[in-house]
Design a protein around this motif. Structure first.
Motif, PDB file in Angstrom:
ATOM      1  N   ILE A 172      21.872  34.480  39.936  1.00  0.00           N
ATOM      2  CA  ILE A 172      22.543  35.275  40.964  1.00  0.00           C
ATOM      3  C   ILE A 172      22.703  36.731  40.525  1.00  0.00           C
ATOM      4  O   ILE A 172      22.510  37.649  41.333  1.00  0.00           O
ATOM      5  N   LEU A 173      23.024  36.995  39.276  1.00  0.00           N
ATOM      6  CA  LEU A 173      23.206  38.373  38.821  1.00  0.00           C
ATOM      7  C   LEU A 173      21.892  39.156  38.855  1.00  0.00           C
ATOM      8  O   LEU A 173      21.856  40.259  39.434  1.00  0.00           O
ATOM      9  N   PRO A 174      20.785  38.647  38.275  1.00  0.00           N
ATOM     10  CA  PRO A 174      19.530  39.406  38.398  1.00  0.00           C
ATOM     11  C   PRO A 174      19.091  39.594  39.846  1.00  0.00           C
ATOM     12  O   PRO A 174      18.553  40.636  40.202  1.00  0.00           O
ATOM     13  N   PHE A 175      19.337  38.593  40.674  1.00  0.00           N
ATOM     14  CA  PHE A 175      18.988  38.693  42.090  1.00  0.00           C
ATOM     15  C   PHE A 175      19.733  39.847  42.747  1.00  0.00           C
ATOM     16  O   PHE A 175      19.143  40.649  43.484  1.00  0.00           O
ATOM     17  N   GLU A 176      21.019  39.975  42.483  1.00  0.00           N
ATOM     18  CA  GLU A 176      21.817  41.051  43.057  1.00  0.00           C
ATOM     19  C   GLU A 176      21.452  42.407  42.461  1.00  0.00           C
ATOM     20  O   GLU A 176      21.431  43.421  43.166  1.00  0.00           O
ATOM     21  N   VAL A 177      21.159  42.460  41.175  1.00  0.00           N
ATOM     22  CA  VAL A 177      20.764  43.723  40.536  1.00  0.00           C
ATOM     23  C   VAL A 177      19.467  44.230  41.136  1.00  0.00           C
ATOM     24  O   VAL A 177      19.321  45.432  41.424  1.00  0.00           O
ATOM     25  N   ILE A 178      18.521  43.333  41.361  1.00  0.00           N
ATOM     26  CA  ILE A 178      17.247  43.739  41.954  1.00  0.00           C
ATOM     27  C   ILE A 178      17.464  44.234  43.383  1.00  0.00           C
ATOM     28  O   ILE A 178      16.832  45.209  43.804  1.00  0.00           O
ATOM     29  N   SER A 179      18.355  43.596  44.135  1.00  0.00           N
ATOM     30  CA  SER A 179      18.598  44.047  45.503  1.00  0.00           C
ATOM     31  C   SER A 179      19.208  45.447  45.522  1.00  0.00           C
ATOM     32  O   SER A 179      18.832  46.280  46.353  1.00  0.00           O
ATOM     33  N   VAL A 180      20.126  45.735  44.616  1.00  0.00           N
ATOM     34  CA  VAL A 180      20.719  47.073  44.543  1.00  0.00           C
ATOM     35  C   VAL A 180      19.673  48.098  44.091  1.00  0.00           C
ATOM     36  O   VAL A 180      19.619  49.224  44.606  1.00  0.00           O
ATOM     37  N   LEU A 181      18.808  47.714  43.153  1.00  0.00           N
ATOM     38  CA  LEU A 181      17.750  48.606  42.691  1.00  0.00           C
ATOM     39  C   LEU A 181      16.779  48.938  43.821  1.00  0.00           C
ATOM     40  O   LEU A 181      16.388  50.103  43.992  1.00  0.00           O
ATOM     41  N   LEU A 182      16.404  47.957  44.615  1.00  0.00           N
ATOM     42  CA  LEU A 182      15.511  48.216  45.742  1.00  0.00           C
ATOM     43  C   LEU A 182      16.182  49.101  46.797  1.00  0.00           C
ATOM     44  O   LEU A 182      15.532  49.970  47.380  1.00  0.00           O
ATOM     45  N   LEU A 183      17.466  48.901  47.022  1.00  0.00           N
ATOM     46  CA  LEU A 183      18.186  49.752  47.960  1.00  0.00           C
ATOM     47  C   LEU A 183      18.215  51.201  47.469  1.00  0.00           C
ATOM     48  O   LEU A 183      17.980  52.141  48.241  1.00  0.00           O
ATOM     49  N   ALA A 184      18.460  51.384  46.180  1.00  0.00           N
ATOM     50  CA  ALA A 184      18.470  52.740  45.608  1.00  0.00           C
ATOM     51  C   ALA A 184      17.087  53.382  45.709  1.00  0.00           C
ATOM     52  O   ALA A 184      16.969  54.579  45.987  1.00  0.00           O
ATOM     53  N   ALA A 185      16.037  52.601  45.507  1.00  0.00           N
ATOM     54  CA  ALA A 185      14.677  53.134  45.619  1.00  0.00           C
ATOM     55  C   ALA A 185      14.375  53.552  47.052  1.00  0.00           C
ATOM     56  O   ALA A 185      13.748  54.603  47.283  1.00  0.00           O
ATOM     57  N   MET A 186      14.816  52.775  48.021  1.00  0.00           N
ATOM     58  CA  MET A 186      14.588  53.137  49.428  1.00  0.00           C
ATOM     59  C   MET A 186      15.355  54.401  49.793  1.00  0.00           C
ATOM     60  O   MET A 186      14.808  55.296  50.458  1.00  0.00           O
ATOM     61  N   ILE A 187      16.594  54.516  49.353  1.00  0.00           N
ATOM     62  CA  ILE A 187      17.379  55.720  49.641  1.00  0.00           C
ATOM     63  C   ILE A 187      16.751  56.932  48.954  1.00  0.00           C
ATOM     64  O   ILE A 187      16.651  58.012  49.540  1.00  0.00           O
ATOM     65  N   GLY A 188      16.281  56.761  47.712  1.00  0.00           N
ATOM     66  CA  GLY A 188      15.608  57.854  47.007  1.00  0.00           C
ATOM     67  C   GLY A 188      14.348  58.300  47.712  1.00  0.00           C
ATOM     68  O   GLY A 188      14.066  59.501  47.812  1.00  0.00           O
ATOM     69  N   ALA A 189      13.570  57.347  48.230  1.00  0.00           N
ATOM     70  CA  ALA A 189      12.346  57.693  48.960  1.00  0.00           C
ATOM     71  C   ALA A 189      12.668  58.474  50.232  1.00  0.00           C
ATOM     72  O   ALA A 189      11.976  59.436  50.581  1.00  0.00           O
ATOM     73  N   ILE A 190      13.722  58.088  50.906  1.00  0.00           N
ATOM     74  CA  ILE A 190      14.126  58.809  52.121  1.00  0.00           C
ATOM     75  C   ILE A 190      14.584  60.222  51.776  1.00  0.00           C
ATOM     76  O   ILE A 190      14.228  61.185  52.456  1.00  0.00           O
ATOM     77  N   VAL A 191      15.355  60.378  50.702  1.00  0.00           N
ATOM     78  CA  VAL A 191      15.830  61.700  50.303  1.00  0.00           C
ATOM     79  C   VAL A 191      14.659  62.595  49.901  1.00  0.00           C
ATOM     80  O   VAL A 191      14.608  63.773  50.263  1.00  0.00           O
ATOM     81  N   ILE A 192      13.692  62.043  49.177  1.00  0.00           N
ATOM     82  CA  ILE A 192      12.525  62.834  48.783  1.00  0.00           C
ATOM     83  C   ILE A 192      11.712  63.233  50.006  1.00  0.00           C
ATOM     84  O   ILE A 192      11.268  64.371  50.134  1.00  0.00           O
ATOM     85  N   ALA A 193      11.519  62.306  50.943  1.00  0.00           N
ATOM     86  CA  ALA A 193      10.718  62.602  52.129  1.00  0.00           C
ATOM     87  C   ALA A 193      11.390  63.609  53.048  1.00  0.00           C
ATOM     88  O   ALA A 193      10.730  64.423  53.672  1.00  0.00           O
ATOM     89  N   LYS A 194      12.696  63.575  53.124  1.00  0.00           N
ATOM     90  CA  LYS A 194      13.428  64.465  54.020  1.00  0.00           C
ATOM     91  C   LYS A 194      14.079  65.631  53.294  1.00  0.00           C
ATOM     92  O   LYS A 194      14.853  66.361  53.884  1.00  0.00           O
ATOM     93  N   GLY A 195      13.773  65.828  52.018  1.00  0.00           N
ATOM     94  CA  GLY A 195      14.466  66.803  51.183  1.00  0.00           C
ATOM     95  C   GLY A 195      14.529  68.195  51.751  1.00  0.00           C
ATOM     96  O   GLY A 195      15.600  68.780  51.877  1.00  0.00           O
ATOM     97  N   GLU A 196      13.399  68.780  52.124  1.00  0.00           N
ATOM     98  CA  GLU A 196      13.399  70.161  52.602  1.00  0.00           C
ATOM     99  C   GLU A 196      14.035  70.266  53.974  1.00  0.00           C
ATOM    100  O   GLU A 196      14.712  71.238  54.274  1.00  0.00           O
ATOM    101  N   LYS A 197      13.849  69.280  54.812  1.00  0.00           N
ATOM    102  CA  LYS A 197      14.441  69.323  56.148  1.00  0.00           C
ATOM    103  C   LYS A 197      15.964  69.281  56.061  1.00  0.00           C
ATOM    104  O   LYS A 197      16.640  69.953  56.813  1.00  0.00           O
ATOM    105  N   LEU A 198      16.506  68.497  55.124  1.00  0.00           N
ATOM    106  CA  LEU A 198      17.939  68.427  54.967  1.00  0.00           C
ATOM    107  C   LEU A 198      18.511  69.742  54.443  1.00  0.00           C
ATOM    108  O   LEU A 198      19.558  70.196  54.890  1.00  0.00           O
ATOM    109  N   THR A 199      17.811  70.399  53.507  1.00  0.00           N
ATOM    110  CA  THR A 199      18.328  71.649  52.954  1.00  0.00           C
ATOM    111  C   THR A 199      18.192  72.789  53.956  1.00  0.00           C
ATOM    112  O   THR A 199      19.016  73.681  53.984  1.00  0.00           O
TER     113      THR A 199
END
Length: 100
Positions: free
Chosen positions: A67-94
């Motif tokens: 259960i712990l590795p399963f939850e850690v991987i889910s949080v890691l994937l969520l962080a990766a998705m948020i990071g990808a969105i921030v990188i893709a929208k970086g200049e538009k947001l600034t």
């Protein structure tokens, strides 16, 4: 997503490339060392494992549960998705933040 045709692609400095290559080699060395030094025990099981057994093992709290590795991987994937969105929208947001 992040590079437009009219924009010029920025190249990394040689020192950053060397540091990145060394970090990758060190990470690969740690990974391979951990894999090759671990004693994998093969369990002879005459009963066929079903997907329900695998799911119960992944989500169990007891011995052998993941259960712990399963939850850690889910949080890691969520962080990766948020990071990808921030990188893709970086200049538009600034650009929107700088305008009154």
């Amino acid at each position: 997503l992040v590079h437009h045709i009219e924009m010029e692609l920025e190249m990394a400095k040689t020192s950053k490339k060397i540091v990145t290559a060394l970090a990758c080699l060190i990470g690969l060395g740690v990974f391979l060392t951990a894999i090759y030094t671990y004693d994998f025990n093969v369990i002879n099981n005459s009963i066929t494992t079903t997907t329900a057994d695998i799911g119960a093992g992944l989500l169990s709290y007891g011995a052998g549960g993941f259960i712990l590795p399963f939850e850690v991987i889910s949080v890691l994937l969520l962080a990766a998705m948020i990071g990808a969105i921030v990188i893709a929208k970086g200049e538009k947001l600034t650009e929107k933040n700088n305008q009154p």
